[in-house]
Design an enzyme around this catalytic site. Structure first.
Site, PDB file in Angstrom:
ATOM      1  N   SER A 100       0.824  -1.210   0.000  1.00 54.90           N
ATOM      2  CA  SER A 100       0.000   0.000   0.000  1.00 54.90           C
ATOM      3  C   SER A 100       0.862   1.266   0.000  1.00 54.90           C
ATOM      4  CB  SER A 100      -0.956  -0.048   1.195  1.00 54.90           C
ATOM      5  OG  SER A 100      -1.929   0.946   1.125  1.00 54.90           O
ATOM      6  N   ASP A 241      -2.317   6.284  -3.353  1.00 53.71           N
ATOM      7  CA  ASP A 241      -1.193   5.607  -2.728  1.00 53.71           C
ATOM      8  C   ASP A 241      -0.734   4.469  -3.642  1.00 53.71           C
ATOM      9  OD1 ASP A 241      -3.327   3.899  -2.322  1.00 53.71           O
ATOM     10  OD2 ASP A 241      -2.704   3.280  -0.326  1.00 53.71           O
ATOM     11  N   ASP A 243      -1.060   1.264  -3.963  1.00 48.01           N
ATOM     12  CA  ASP A 243      -1.964   0.271  -4.555  1.00 48.01           C
ATOM     13  C   ASP A 243      -3.324   0.859  -4.869  1.00 48.01           C
ATOM     14  OD1 ASP A 243      -2.844   0.501  -1.917  1.00 48.01           O
ATOM     15  OD2 ASP A 243      -3.375  -1.619  -1.749  1.00 48.01           O
TER      16      ASP A 243
END
Length: 445
Positions: A100, A241, A243
């Site tokens: 992430s 971000d 992902d």
């Protein structure tokens, strides 16, 4: 073995705490728990572009196929795309390799159950138990899983793009948006979606090389998107971000529009359209008091869940609600997805701007952020300290002093030996003083 799963999957320093061996074991155990008794189970597998993802993808593929699971490898795509495709293809489960918003050296494994839903605690515990026990089921011969090529990466990409565009029919012509892709999983998808919706798109940090993901950019570093919005006189900026399961925004003047403000804007839009079930929004305990005040004024109920979008999702499912999210930018629309989707959130935000003809700054002004002070206190036993009578008494005393003008939240960290002390108050000086006093009381236990 300690607890492997955190609030969002298994995460750690790639090739150290998150080794290929562990990734293979996690995948094999997940296959045993989530295959739904099928003799030929199928799993969707995707990743973000960080370099270690190539290594971990190979390990996860080995773990799945060695457990007799066929793998639909969709390549580099956002986390919400993997969740969506898991449901679309009726796969038994999905796996996303990503850390992430974490720095590049980290990586993680996120697992989705059938339908693209996040795992509940009981399922995670079953997977962890299998890993700890070393229990494996290994078929041979024709029973070994295959990496299937009947779905191309291009095809899955386009299916996800179409899905996003179908979430709103609003023409975005006339809007100029800067999208900071964080050199991450949405570097191709996000600019494409916004352009096809009609917006003029300026894409920045959209050249992932495996090493630059989240590096001084994206939703955790807003200076880049803020500067680009001002330089290009854009209407707004969207910062994703790594992902793309979250986004934050900036308005035309460069002011930050966080997840709370985004939810406030979208809750009002959805209620106006008759889409906000029971006039209810689901947020977390970390959402700013200003969100609660704004929604109360609009006669919208705010329900609070524990920190983590998985808990927001549980509350959304429990009540059949239609909008929820976090201050950090995870926003969930259950009608369109089973997890936070930053690209979709940006699309819906721009649709509201186009529909009303109002700027993002005007729309976000519905909420006034109450000053918030957060202090992290290192302790030896976070649970014991947070529950200590003297700490609870200090919290109650601070709450009495604030009355209706503020809020106190004290909670153990989910991942570290820390107690987080948060104080909100209309008077910033009072918020700082109370937070510092509480932090001293916590440290003294």
């Amino acid at each position: 073995m300690g607890r492997l799963f955190g609030t969002d999957g298994v995460r750690g320093l790639a090739n150290e705490s998150l080794s290929p061996e562990l990734a293979m074991r996690v995948a094999g155990a997940a296959a045993q728990v989530l295959s739904r008794g099928k003799t030929r189970a199928v799993a969707v597998l995707g990743r973000d572009p960080r370099a270690s993802g190539e290594m971990l993808e190979a390990a996860v593929t080995a773990g799945l196929t060695s457990a007799g699971v066929d793998v639909l490898s969709v390549g580099v795509l956002p986390t919400p795309a993997v969740a969506y495709l898991t449901g679309l293809y009726d796969a038994c489960f999905g796996v996303m390799i990503s850390a992430s918003h974490n720095p590049m050296p980290d990586n993680g494994i996120k697992i989705f159950a059938a339908g693209g839903r996040k795992l509940d605690d009981a399922v995670e515990q079953r997977i962890e138990a299998l890993i700890a026990d070393g229990v494996t089921t290994r078929p041979t011969g024709a029973g070994i899983g295959r990496v299937r090529g009947d779905y191309t990466v291009e095809g899955t990409h386009e299916r996800y793009v179409e899905h996003l565009l179908e979430s709103t029919g609003q023409d975005l012509s006339g809007l100029t948006v800067v999208v900071d892709c964080a050199h991450g999983a949405a570097a191709e998808v996000a600019p494409q979606v916004y352009r096809e919706a009609g917006a003029t798109v300026i894409a920045i940090n959209a050249e992932p090389n495996g090493l630059n993901i989240n590096d001084g950019c994206g939703s955790t570093h807003l200076d880049a998107v803020r500067s680009a919005v001002l330089d290009h006189h854009a209407d707004l900026g969207i910062a994703l971000d790594g992902d793309a399961d979250r986004c934050l925004a900036v308005d035309a003047k460069g002011n930050t529009v966080d997840g709370d403000a985004i939810m406030a804007v979208l809750a009002l839009a959805m209620r106006e359209a008759g889409e906000l079930v029971d006039d209810t929004l689901v947020a977390t305990v970390m959402s700013n008091l200003g969100l609660h005040i704004a929604m109360r004024a609009a006669q919208i109920t705010v329900l609070t869940a524990a920190v983590g979008d998985r808990y927001v999702l549980e509350e959304l499912r429990r009540g059949g609600y239609s909008l929820g999210g976090e201050q950090s930018g995870h926003v969930v629309f259950p009608r369109f997805g089973t997890t936070g989707d930053g690209v979709l959130t940006g699309l819906r935000l721009m649709a509201r701007m186009a529909q009303t003809g109002r700027s993002l700054g005007e729309l976000a002004a519905v909420m006034t952020t109450v000053p918030q002070v957060l202090v992290n206190v290192a302790v030896s036993d976070k649970a014991a300290v947070a529950a200590a009578p003297e700490v609870r008494e200090a919290v109650a005393e601070a709450e009495r002093m604030l009355g209706e003008t503020g809020r106190v939240l004290l909670r153990p960290s989910g991942t570290e030996q820390l107690v987080r002390v948060m104080v909100e108050a209309t008077d910033p000086a009072q918020a700082r003083q109370l937070a510092d006093d509480l932090a001293k009381r916590v440290a003294a236990v």
